[in-house]
Design a protein around this motif. Structure first.
Motif, short mmCIF file in Angstrom:
data_model
loop_
_atom_site.label_atom_id
_atom_site.label_comp_id
_atom_site.label_asym_id
_atom_site.label_seq_id
_atom_site.Cartn_x
_atom_site.Cartn_y
_atom_site.Cartn_z
N VAL A 34 -11.79 4.08 -29.90
CA VAL A 34 -10.96 5.10 -29.35
C VAL A 34 -11.56 5.91 -28.36
CG1 VAL A 34 -9.86 7.36 -29.93
CG2 VAL A 34 -9.36 5.61 -31.48
N TRP A 35 -13.03 6.21 -28.60
CA TRP A 35 -13.67 6.82 -27.68
C TRP A 35 -13.99 5.83 -26.33
CZ3 TRP A 35 -15.44 11.68 -27.51
CH2 TRP A 35 -15.10 12.42 -28.67
N LEU A 36 -14.15 4.80 -26.55
CA LEU A 36 -13.98 3.83 -25.41
C LEU A 36 -12.81 3.75 -24.66
CD1 LEU A 36 -15.74 1.64 -23.55
CD2 LEU A 36 -14.76 -0.39 -25.19
N LEU A 37 -11.96 3.77 -25.37
CA LEU A 37 -10.21 3.81 -24.63
C LEU A 37 -10.34 5.03 -23.83
CD1 LEU A 37 -7.89 2.45 -27.14
CD2 LEU A 37 -8.77 1.38 -25.18
N LEU A 38 -10.59 6.27 -24.51
CA LEU A 38 -10.67 7.51 -23.78
C LEU A 38 -11.45 7.67 -22.63
CD1 LEU A 38 -10.62 10.08 -26.73
CD2 LEU A 38 -8.67 9.70 -25.18
N ALA A 39 -12.80 6.92 -22.57
CA ALA A 39 -13.73 6.79 -21.60
C ALA A 39 -13.04 5.95 -20.16
CB ALA A 39 -14.97 6.32 -22.00
N LEU A 40 -12.56 4.95 -20.81
CA LEU A 40 -11.80 4.17 -19.89
C LEU A 40 -10.46 4.73 -19.05
CD1 LEU A 40 -12.00 0.57 -21.53
CD2 LEU A 40 -13.55 1.42 -19.55
N GLY A 41 -9.73 5.45 -20.10
CA GLY A 41 -8.68 6.18 -19.58
C GLY A 41 -8.88 7.15 -18.38
N GLY A 42 -9.98 7.94 -18.90
CA GLY A 42 -10.52 9.11 -18.08
C GLY A 42 -11.21 8.55 -16.54
N PHE A 43 -11.72 7.27 -16.73
CA PHE A 43 -12.37 6.47 -15.39
C PHE A 43 -11.02 6.07 -14.58
CE2 PHE A 43 -13.65 2.88 -13.30
CZ PHE A 43 -14.71 3.38 -12.20
N ALA A 44 -10.02 5.46 -15.23
CA ALA A 44 -8.80 5.20 -14.64
C ALA A 44 -8.42 6.34 -13.84
CB ALA A 44 -7.88 4.31 -15.52
N VAL A 45 -8.45 7.37 -14.62
CA VAL A 45 -7.53 8.84 -14.07
C VAL A 45 -8.40 9.19 -12.82
CG1 VAL A 45 -7.04 11.14 -14.33
CG2 VAL A 45 -6.40 9.38 -16.05
N LEU A 46 -9.60 9.19 -12.87
CA LEU A 46 -10.59 9.81 -11.76
C LEU A 46 -10.41 8.60 -10.54
CD1 LEU A 46 -13.78 10.80 -13.70
CD2 LEU A 46 -12.07 12.22 -12.69
N THR A 47 -10.27 7.43 -11.05
CA THR A 47 -10.31 6.35 -9.75
C THR A 47 -8.78 6.62 -9.06
OG1 THR A 47 -11.56 4.73 -10.90
CG2 THR A 47 -10.14 3.86 -9.22
N ALA A 48 -7.70 6.89 -9.95
CA ALA A 48 -6.47 7.12 -9.21
C ALA A 48 -6.53 8.42 -8.46
CB ALA A 48 -5.28 7.18 -10.29
N VAL A 49 -7.22 9.63 -9.15
CA VAL A 49 -7.39 10.80 -8.25
C VAL A 49 -8.14 10.64 -7.01
CG1 VAL A 49 -8.24 13.17 -8.42
CG2 VAL A 49 -7.09 12.07 -10.31
N ALA A 50 -9.30 9.81 -7.28
CA ALA A 50 -10.10 9.44 -5.97
C ALA A 50 -9.21 8.81 -4.77
CB ALA A 50 -11.24 8.54 -6.24
N VAL A 51 -8.40 7.81 -5.12
CA VAL A 51 -7.57 7.17 -4.23
C VAL A 51 -6.69 8.15 -3.85
CG1 VAL A 51 -5.99 5.47 -3.73
CG2 VAL A 51 -7.96 4.98 -5.26
N VAL A 52 -5.90 8.96 -4.34
CA VAL A 52 -4.97 9.71 -3.82
C VAL A 52 -5.52 10.74 -3.18
CG1 VAL A 52 -3.01 11.38 -4.74
CG2 VAL A 52 -3.35 9.06 -5.70
N GLY A 53 -6.73 11.64 -3.77
CA GLY A 53 -7.20 12.65 -2.95
C GLY A 53 -7.93 12.10 -1.68
N PHE A 54 -8.41 10.69 -1.70
CA PHE A 54 -9.20 10.40 -0.32
C PHE A 54 -7.90 10.26 0.56
CE2 PHE A 54 -10.26 6.87 2.47
CZ PHE A 54 -11.57 7.56 2.94
N ALA A 55 -6.87 9.76 0.20
CA ALA A 55 -5.55 9.78 1.20
C ALA A 55 -5.40 11.04 1.65
CB ALA A 55 -4.45 8.81 0.42
N PHE A 56 -5.00 12.03 0.68
CA PHE A 56 -4.68 13.33 1.11
C PHE A 56 -5.83 14.02 1.94
CE2 PHE A 56 -4.55 18.06 0.20
CZ PHE A 56 -3.36 18.30 0.63
N ALA A 57 -7.20 13.77 1.60
CA ALA A 57 -7.85 14.42 2.41
C ALA A 57 -8.26 13.81 3.78
CB ALA A 57 -9.41 14.37 1.65
N ARG A 58 -8.03 12.69 3.84
CA ARG A 58 -7.83 12.07 5.36
C ARG A 58 -6.73 12.48 5.93
NH1 ARG A 58 -11.59 9.10 7.91
NH2 ARG A 58 -9.93 7.86 8.86
#
Length: 495
Positions: free
Chosen positions: A164-188
């Motif tokens: 469960v802890w691993l799933l939470l970590a992977l889920g958080g990493f996936a969310v951060l990756t999505a935020v990074a992609v969307v945030g990079f597009a918005f910042a550009r």
């Protein structure tokens, strides 16, 4: 700007994820532990009740071993039933003699024989169960006739918690990756108008053609900034164009009348009486002075207009060329001109700046030097003391022009770079603009100009320019052992 916006988005997303996922992980771990503990307690109570019935019916030896084996197989652990004296009645695994004699002394079994159920749970640092044992009394709690002791393996529970802890970590990493992609597009997207403004500013600073930037994109603040930039750049472009036109027109409109005036004054010389020859000579001198002043003013206007970028210049070659050019003029005035050109390497300077600096300094030195004196031009490399094999600090090249004239006081040296200022008692013919132009050319090249008192009593003008050599390059000559000695060019013999 893009990096800062992206970093702020990721920081905010990471903070939200930490505030959500860490409590969620601990809640799940606590719930899983309570579930395992309750299941073990229910199983121990079930075995205890069955053992009490079997002991009451006298079928303990026949029924208990099968019940214990079945229970141990179901929970995947170990089950032991003892009587009131702590003697094993049934066990799901083989007990050696030493362990059989010490069962009654175990804390859990001892408490159960006194009528108290116990649960011993040991957890990991992240909430997982590492060890679980349950002891329950057999029979009435006031007068127990035995005890049941269960030990449950917790590898499965521990693995589920870690999963469960691993799933939470992977889920958080996936969310951060999505935020990074969307945030990079918005910042550009948000930073595109700023980048266009930056590019337009660089183009305008480099002297390129001004093109208005788009003011219909981006946040309102950026659009307002773009409108202000367009207005300012348009006014600046108009002023530069006006100044360029003025400099071009003035160079023709001023020089031509001055040349004609000088020619007319020279043509009047045969018709002027002897007593008026002095006034005519003074008028011609003032005409030459006015022509030089106009040339200096136009040179300063062009310097302020273009603001050229420094380039690599061979300082030694330029000094040698100006030395050959000025040598006949110095020889005619019975003044020696000596050049000490060391191996200083190239410098960074505005194109044409070194030639103008040398001409102004040599002209001033020639006017201030008495007959029979010497003007010295020397190049010196100023390298910082080495602290490491490769030092990244900048190096400088000093150009010294030293004369043996009357010199200047400290107060006069402080004002010498002001426009149109001339020292009291200075030789005639100066405009008061030469040193001001020298200082501006030195600053435009990334260096500086200073005046010092010379050891011979005259003036030592020092022009410091940045060296174009890489910081780690050796200053030694081809032999690599010691610096090259300065090369002296002897002056021509006076005519």
């Amino acid at each position: 700007m893009t990096r800062r916006l992206l970093l702020s988005y990721l920081s905010l997303a990471a903070l939200v994820l930490l505030c959500l996922e860490i409590p969620l992980g601990f809640v799940y771990s606590r719930g899983e532990r309570e579930r395992v503990v309750n299941a073990a307690k229910d199983e121990a109570e079930s075995v205890s009740a069955y053992a009490a019935l079997s002991l009451a019916a006298g079928r303990a030896e026949r029924d208990l071993p099968g019940r214990v084996a079945h229970c141990a197989q179901r929970i995947g652990g170990k089950v032991v039933i003892v009587d009131a004296a702590g003697t094993p009645l049934a066990a799901s695994h083989r007990l050696d003699a030493g362990m059989s004699g010490t069962l009654a002394t175990r804390p859990g079994i001892a408490a159960a024989l006194r009528g108290t159920s116990t649960v011993d749970v040991r957890t990991s640092t992240i909430g997982g169960v590492e060890y679980l044992s349950v002891a329950a009394p057999v029979g009435q709690e006031a007068r127990p006739v035995g005890a049941v002791w269960l030990t449950v393996p917790t590898r499965t529970v521990h693995g589920r918690v870690h999963h469960v802890w691993l799933l939470l970590a992977l889920g958080g990493f996936a969310v951060l990756t999505a935020v990074a992609v969307v945030g990079f597009a918005f910042a550009r997207w948000a930073g595109r108008p700023i980048r266009e403004l930056e590019q337009a500013t660089h183009d305008l600073a480099d002297g390129g053609r001004f093109e208005p930037v788009t003011i219909t994109k981006g946040p309102p603040e950026v659009r307002s900034l773009a409108a202000a930039f367009n207005h300012t750049a348009a006014r600046l472009a108009h002023l530069l164009a006006s100044q360029r036109a003025f400099a071009g027109e003035a160079s023709h409109q001023l020089k031509t009348p001055l040349a004609a005036l000088r020619l007319r004054l020279e043509n009047m010389e045969p018709d002027v009486a002897a007593r008026a020859r002095g006034s005519l000579t003074a008028a011609v001198t003032e005409t030459d002075r006015l022509a030089r002043m106009v040339g200096h003013l136009l040179a300063m206007a062009r310097l302020e207009e273009h603001a050229a970028i420094p380039a690599t210049v061979d300082l030694g070659a330029v000094c040698a060329e100006r030395h050959r050019t000025w040598q006949p003029l110095f020889a005619r005035e019975d003044v020696s001109l000596v050049l000490f050109a060391g191996s200083v390497g190239p410098v960074l300077a505005v194109p044409g700046a070194v030639e103008q600096i040398m001409d102004n300094l040599l002209s001033n030195a020639l006017r201030a030097s008495p007959a029979g004196s010497t003007v010295t031009v020397e190049l010196r490399l100023q390298a910082p003391p080495r602290r490491a094999l490769r030092d990244s600090r900048p190096r400088w090249v000093d150009l010294h022009v030293t004369d043996e004239g009357p010199g200047m006081t400290e107060e006069q040296r402080a004002r010498a770079f002001d426009r149109f200022w001339r020292a009291p008692g200075a030789p005639k013919g100066g405009t008061g603009l030469g040193l001001a132009l020298v200082q501006r050319l030195a600053h435009a090249s990334g260096g500086e100009a200073t005046l010092r008192a010379a050891a011979t009593g005259g003036l030592d003008v020092v022009i410091r320019l940045p060296s174009a050599r890489p910081p780690g390059e050796s200053d030694h000559g081809p032999g690599g052992d010691r610096p090259r000695r300065p090369r002296r060019e002897a002056p021509a013999l006076p005519a």
